[in-house]
Design an enzyme around this catalytic site. Sequence first.
Site, short mmCIF file in Angstrom:
data_model
loop_
_atom_site.label_atom_id
_atom_site.label_comp_id
_atom_site.label_asym_id
_atom_site.label_seq_id
_atom_site.Cartn_x
_atom_site.Cartn_y
_atom_site.Cartn_z
N MET A 199 -1.24 6.15 4.29
CA MET A 199 -0.41 5.57 5.36
C MET A 199 0.93 5.09 4.82
O MET A 199 1.97 5.28 5.46
CB MET A 199 -1.16 4.42 6.06
CG MET A 199 -2.21 4.85 7.05
SD MET A 199 -1.60 5.97 8.32
CE MET A 199 -0.22 5.08 8.97
N LYS A 236 -12.56 6.94 4.40
CA LYS A 236 -12.52 5.59 5.01
C LYS A 236 -13.66 4.73 4.48
O LYS A 236 -14.82 5.15 4.47
CB LYS A 236 -12.58 5.70 6.53
CG LYS A 236 -12.37 4.36 7.22
CD LYS A 236 -12.02 4.54 8.70
CE LYS A 236 -11.86 3.22 9.42
NZ LYS A 236 -10.74 2.39 8.91
N HIS A 264 -13.95 9.27 11.65
CA HIS A 264 -12.84 9.22 10.70
C HIS A 264 -13.11 10.09 9.48
O HIS A 264 -14.26 10.46 9.22
CB HIS A 264 -12.60 7.78 10.22
CG HIS A 264 -11.88 6.93 11.23
ND1 HIS A 264 -12.54 6.23 12.21
CD2 HIS A 264 -10.56 6.68 11.42
CE1 HIS A 264 -11.65 5.59 12.96
NE2 HIS A 264 -10.45 5.84 12.50
N SER A 300 -2.80 -5.42 14.27
CA SER A 300 -3.55 -4.54 15.16
C SER A 300 -4.35 -3.55 14.32
O SER A 300 -3.82 -2.97 13.38
CB SER A 300 -2.61 -3.78 16.09
OG SER A 300 -3.39 -2.86 16.86
N GLY A 311 0.85 -1.21 0.00
CA GLY A 311 0.00 0.00 0.00
C GLY A 311 0.88 1.24 0.00
O GLY A 311 0.49 2.29 0.52
N1 NDP Z 1 -3.91 -0.17 12.15
C1 NDP Z 1 -3.74 1.16 12.09
O1 NDP Z 1 -3.17 1.79 13.00
C2 NDP Z 1 -4.27 1.90 10.91
C3 NDP Z 1 -4.88 1.23 9.90
N2 NDP Z 1 -5.29 1.89 8.78
C4 NDP Z 1 -5.84 1.06 7.72
O2 NDP Z 1 -4.89 0.99 6.67
C5 NDP Z 1 -5.57 0.83 5.42
C6 NDP Z 1 -5.06 1.88 4.44
O3 NDP Z 1 -5.41 3.18 4.88
P1 NDP Z 1 -5.01 4.49 4.01
O4 NDP Z 1 -3.54 4.53 3.77
O5 NDP Z 1 -5.69 5.64 4.65
O6 NDP Z 1 -5.76 4.14 2.63
P2 NDP Z 1 -5.37 4.62 1.16
O7 NDP Z 1 -6.56 4.31 0.31
O8 NDP Z 1 -4.84 5.99 1.18
O9 NDP Z 1 -4.16 3.64 0.76
C7 NDP Z 1 -4.30 2.29 0.46
C8 NDP Z 1 -3.34 1.95 -0.69
O10 NDP Z 1 -3.38 0.55 -0.92
C9 NDP Z 1 -3.61 0.32 -2.30
N3 NDP Z 1 -4.26 -0.96 -2.53
C10 NDP Z 1 -5.58 -1.24 -2.62
N4 NDP Z 1 -5.77 -2.56 -2.88
C11 NDP Z 1 -4.53 -3.10 -2.96
C12 NDP Z 1 -4.06 -4.41 -3.24
N5 NDP Z 1 -4.90 -5.41 -3.49
N6 NDP Z 1 -2.72 -4.61 -3.26
C13 NDP Z 1 -1.86 -3.59 -3.03
N7 NDP Z 1 -2.26 -2.33 -2.77
C14 NDP Z 1 -3.56 -2.09 -2.74
C15 NDP Z 1 -4.46 1.51 -2.74
O11 NDP Z 1 -4.43 1.67 -4.15
P3 NDP Z 1 -5.68 2.44 -4.87
O12 NDP Z 1 -5.74 3.81 -4.27
O13 NDP Z 1 -5.30 2.43 -6.32
O14 NDP Z 1 -6.91 1.63 -4.55
C16 NDP Z 1 -3.76 2.65 -2.00
O15 NDP Z 1 -2.62 3.11 -2.70
C17 NDP Z 1 -7.06 0.90 5.75
O16 NDP Z 1 -7.55 -0.41 5.90
C18 NDP Z 1 -7.10 1.62 7.10
O17 NDP Z 1 -8.23 1.34 7.86
C19 NDP Z 1 -5.10 3.22 8.61
C20 NDP Z 1 -4.50 3.96 9.60
C21 NDP Z 1 -4.05 3.36 10.84
O1 LIG Z 2 -8.67 4.28 8.16
C1 LIG Z 2 -8.05 4.97 9.00
O2 LIG Z 2 -7.59 6.09 8.73
C2 LIG Z 2 -7.82 4.39 10.33
N1 LIG Z 2 -8.15 3.15 10.52
C3 LIG Z 2 -7.94 2.40 11.70
C4 LIG Z 2 -9.22 1.78 12.19
O3 LIG Z 2 -10.04 1.31 11.36
O4 LIG Z 2 -9.43 1.71 13.40
C5 LIG Z 2 -7.13 3.09 12.74
C6 LIG Z 2 -7.17 4.58 12.75
O5 LIG Z 2 -8.21 5.04 13.56
C7 LIG Z 2 -7.17 5.21 11.37
#
Ligand code: NDP
Ligand SMILES: O=C(O)C1=N[C@H](C(=O)O)C[C@H](O)C1
Length: 256
Positions: free
Chosen positions: A13, A146, A142, A109, A8
């Site tokens: 992120m 999201k 959020h 997580s 990703g």
């Molecule tokens: N655990 C934690 O602390 C946190 C978790 N998250 C989670 O992280 C994830 C990503 O969040 P965020 O960065 O905001 O989202 P974004 O949409 O900004 O980024 C996700 C990236 O992954 C790419 N992607 C989608 N499908 C695939 C695939 N099959 N293989 C490879 N890459 C792929 C997307 O491409 P495209 O845009 O072309 O679809 C995009 O570039 C979410 O599930 C979010 O809930 C976020 C923040 C904190």
């Molecule tokens: O999608 C986000 O941005 C985030 N996703 C996580 C969640 O689903 O809890 C963590 C964070 O709050 C940001």
Amino acid sequence: MIRIAISGCNGHMGRVVEEICLADPEISIVAGFDLLGNGDHDFPVYSSPAELKDGADVVIDFSSPAALKGLLELARTRRIPLVLATTGYSAEQLAAVDEAARSAPIFRSGNMSLGINLLLELVKRAAAVLGGDYDVEIVERHHHRKVDAPSGTALMLADAAAEALPYRPEYVYDRQSVRKPRDPREIGISSVRGGTIVGDHEVIFAGRDEVIELRHSAQSREVFASGAVRAAKFLAGVRSPGIYSMADLVAATKPL
Ligand SMILES: NC(=O)C1=CN([C@@H]2O[C@H](COP(=O)(O)OP(=O)(O)OC[C@H]3O[C@@H](n4cnc5c(N)ncnc54)[C@H](OP(=O)(O)O)[C@@H]3O)[C@@H](O)[C@H]2O)C=CC1
Ligand SMILES: O=C(O)C1=N[C@H](C(=O)O)C[C@H](O)C1
């Protein structure tokens, strides 16, 4: 030197994880995985983890549940440890994660911030003390990009409360389709989506004539990205196969 691949890497992120890794002299980024090409990265970007050539010590994943299959294949066949931060997995996908964790260490997580880890403990304590007499409600907020709801963190907070409550609660996400008073044995979970809110979680214990609120508010994506990089370093320290969480990382961290 720890060799990290970012899944990703083109996303919100992924970009922050890249910045943190580039500033860390103990880390080299060897590859990225994303749907679209190389962008402006200084490392190769593959559309599938199967294309990874020389291996990596750990993969950090902030992408989509759609990426999980390929990542678990890396863990199973090449024994590469994974830090899975993506949220919104199905029950079947979570079972597949547990299965792959028999071959390689997997850190998972729904929230990589240290503060949420503390909040989970506080929620358990509050539920143990107040449970039974106070209604438990969770509100998560959020940004409007999201796609999954409720958030992974909201589910972790509900599970933490459930662990300590004297009854087995039902999680209720929708009050609109029924007309009845609230059942005391439920945890209500509400999702708000808007603007650029990074991530906000509130656990409410509402009793007779008093309300206790426990709240965490993320002010930037760095709290999640730096937690994920710490988790990657933790896994790279030759961990045995199995599932790891923030609680394991905190327990293994020496006090400052
Ligand atoms: N655990 C934690 O602390 C946190 C978790 N998250 C989670 O992280 C994830 C990503 O969040 P965020 O960065 O905001 O989202 P974004 O949409 O900004 O980024 C996700 C990236 O992954 C790419 N992607 C989608 N499908 C695939 C695939 N099959 N293989 C490879 N890459 C792929 C997307 O491409 P495209 O845009 O072309 O679809 C995009 O570039 C979410 O599930 C979010 O809930 C976020 C923040 C904190
Ligand atoms: O999608 C986000 O941005 C985030 N996703 C996580 C969640 O689903 O809890 C963590 C964070 O709050 C940001």
